[in-house]
Design an enzyme around this catalytic site. Sequence first.
Site, PDB file in Angstrom:
ATOM      1  N   ASN A  30      -4.258 -31.924  40.168  1.00 55.52           N
ATOM      2  CA  ASN A  30      -4.960 -30.633  40.234  1.00 55.52           C
ATOM      3  C   ASN A  30      -5.307 -30.106  38.839  1.00 55.52           C
ATOM      4  OD1 ASN A  30      -5.152 -29.573  43.167  1.00 55.52           O
ATOM      5  ND2 ASN A  30      -3.146 -30.555  43.004  1.00 55.52           N
ATOM      6  N   TRP A  31      -4.437 -30.379  37.923  1.00 61.37           N
ATOM      7  CA  TRP A  31      -4.660 -29.998  36.527  1.00 61.37           C
ATOM      8  C   TRP A  31      -5.896 -30.723  35.980  1.00 61.37           C
ATOM      9  CZ3 TRP A  31      -0.975 -32.264  32.226  1.00 61.37           C
ATOM     10  CH2 TRP A  31      -1.302 -31.713  30.986  1.00 61.37           C
ATOM     11  N   HIS A  55      -5.681 -40.075  46.008  1.00 59.18           N
ATOM     12  CA  HIS A  55      -4.334 -40.630  45.816  1.00 59.18           C
ATOM     13  C   HIS A  55      -4.259 -42.034  46.421  1.00 59.18           C
ATOM     14  CE1 HIS A  55      -2.987 -36.665  44.731  1.00 59.18           C
ATOM     15  NE2 HIS A  55      -2.998 -36.165  45.953  1.00 59.18           N
ATOM     16  N   ARG A  70       2.234 -40.741  35.874  1.00 57.12           N
ATOM     17  CA  ARG A  70       3.327 -39.904  35.361  1.00 57.12           C
ATOM     18  C   ARG A  70       4.624 -40.670  35.571  1.00 57.12           C
ATOM     19  NH1 ARG A  70       4.701 -33.759  37.642  1.00 57.12           N
ATOM     20  NH2 ARG A  70       5.979 -33.116  35.854  1.00 57.12           N
ATOM     21  N   GLY A 106       5.639 -27.624  35.484  1.00 52.50           N
ATOM     22  CA  GLY A 106       4.699 -28.185  34.512  1.00 52.50           C
ATOM     23  C   GLY A 106       5.360 -28.719  33.253  1.00 52.50           C
TER      24      GLY A 106
HETATM   25  P1  A3P Z   1       5.970 -30.041  38.597  1.00 57.97           P
HETATM   26  O1  A3P Z   1       6.291 -29.998  40.053  1.00 57.97           O
HETATM   27  O2  A3P Z   1       6.858 -30.996  37.846  1.00 57.97           O
HETATM   28  O3  A3P Z   1       5.943 -28.696  37.971  1.00 57.97           O
HETATM   29  P2  A3P Z   1      -0.444 -32.680  41.475  1.00 57.97           P
HETATM   30  O4  A3P Z   1      -1.524 -31.740  41.086  1.00 57.97           O
HETATM   31  O5  A3P Z   1      -0.823 -34.112  41.304  1.00 57.97           O
HETATM   32  O6  A3P Z   1       0.106 -32.358  42.809  1.00 57.97           O
HETATM   33  O7  A3P Z   1       0.748 -32.498  40.411  1.00 57.97           O
HETATM   34  C1  A3P Z   1       1.501 -31.337  40.371  1.00 57.97           C
HETATM   35  C2  A3P Z   1       2.326 -31.315  39.105  1.00 57.97           C
HETATM   36  O8  A3P Z   1       1.474 -31.032  37.978  1.00 57.97           O
HETATM   37  C3  A3P Z   1       3.365 -30.190  39.140  1.00 57.97           C
HETATM   38  O9  A3P Z   1       4.505 -30.668  38.428  1.00 57.97           O
HETATM   39  C4  A3P Z   1       2.626 -29.086  38.395  1.00 57.97           C
HETATM   40  O10 A3P Z   1       3.442 -28.080  37.879  1.00 57.97           O
HETATM   41  C5  A3P Z   1       1.949 -29.885  37.292  1.00 57.97           C
HETATM   42  N1  A3P Z   1       0.831 -29.132  36.692  1.00 57.97           N
HETATM   43  C6  A3P Z   1      -0.160 -28.479  37.336  1.00 57.97           C
HETATM   44  N2  A3P Z   1      -0.976 -27.874  36.457  1.00 57.97           N
HETATM   45  C7  A3P Z   1      -0.495 -28.150  35.231  1.00 57.97           C
HETATM   46  C8  A3P Z   1      -0.909 -27.791  33.903  1.00 57.97           C
HETATM   47  N3  A3P Z   1      -1.972 -27.021  33.692  1.00 57.97           N
HETATM   48  N4  A3P Z   1      -0.169 -28.260  32.874  1.00 57.97           N
HETATM   49  C9  A3P Z   1       0.912 -29.034  33.089  1.00 57.97           C
HETATM   50  N5  A3P Z   1       1.357 -29.397  34.311  1.00 57.97           N
HETATM   51  C10 A3P Z   1       0.662 -28.962  35.377  1.00 57.97           C
END
Ligand code: A3P
Length: 290
Positions: free
Chosen positions: A47-48, A106, A128, A249
């Site tokens: 999502n990031w 995914h 990751r 994060g």
């Molecule tokens: P955590 O659960 O370890 O906090 P996805 O989007 O693939 O589902 O991944 C989600 C993970 O990305 C979560 O990890 C989330 O907090 C982290 N994440 C989302 N936005 C982020 C950002 N801007 N910077 C760093 N980590 C981010």
Amino acid sequence: PEENVFSYNGVLYPVVLCSPETFEALESFEARSDDVLLAGYPKSGSNWILQILNDLVTADLKKNKEALEERVKYEEKGDYAFFEFGDPGKFERIKKLPFRRVLATHLLPGCLPTSVFKNNAKILMLTRNPKDVAVSYFHFSNGMPLLPSFKTWDEFFSAFMCGEVVWGSYFDYMIEWNKHINNKNIMCTTYEELKENLILGVKKITEFFEFSLTEEELQAVVDRSSFQAMKENSHRTHGTFGNILFRKGAIGDWKTLFTETQNQEMERKFEECLAETKLGVKIKYKEYCK
Ligand code: A3P
């Protein structure tokens, strides 16, 4: 078996988000060489990076007003960016969009439409370290009503290690994508690398997709994508799931849940499946998982 999942080609998917009909429709989807694709196992930070890619495309489109307007209209419709989400009719709707399409998935490479590889669409592959992925996935599974939940971390850990989680095994995922690592249309990056130097990472992504942005534009994209900024904005972008999605994060949160035995099991599995692969080396397991 859980009621909120179904199996497709031997992998579990959540019924509320995915359907066999959408998977079938996906097979005949025509990828374009200018598509901007993001591939990553769940919880790798999709999502990031998806927000970053969308912002890069938007900034790149500033030269083309009409296309930019079309893109804003399209975004308002909220069509799912993920290949495997939503209704089967969406592929027809996104067929003729007059701008670079940002799409994510995914899925394993073998589940993607063959046109992705045939038509040379570029793919950014996001990975990751498996320990942080597992911990993130555990919290996410229990926070999201759409996904199977787990009574304990131990129960989740066992399911994760044998691939009995939605979207299947992390290890199979990495092994399968590793087979494509020398493809020049695929760029691999890691969550950790981006966390440690986001501006450098975003510059590499910009070069790979051949976007043209000024330094200021790049910096604005980076500023908007900080964890804090995205978390604060998450009720707008992700509704009630914002708080679950933008959890911590950080790198190294696995230490809050892994027992020594689980740690050793993960070490063994990593050695066995990934240590010798290029993708395995790329994720710097030893550095981030010690
Ligand atoms: P955590 O659960 O370890 O906090 P996805 O989007 O693939 O589902 O991944 C989600 C993970 O990305 C979560 O990890 C989330 O907090 C982290 N994440 C989302 N936005 C982020 C950002 N801007 N910077 C760093 N980590 C981010």
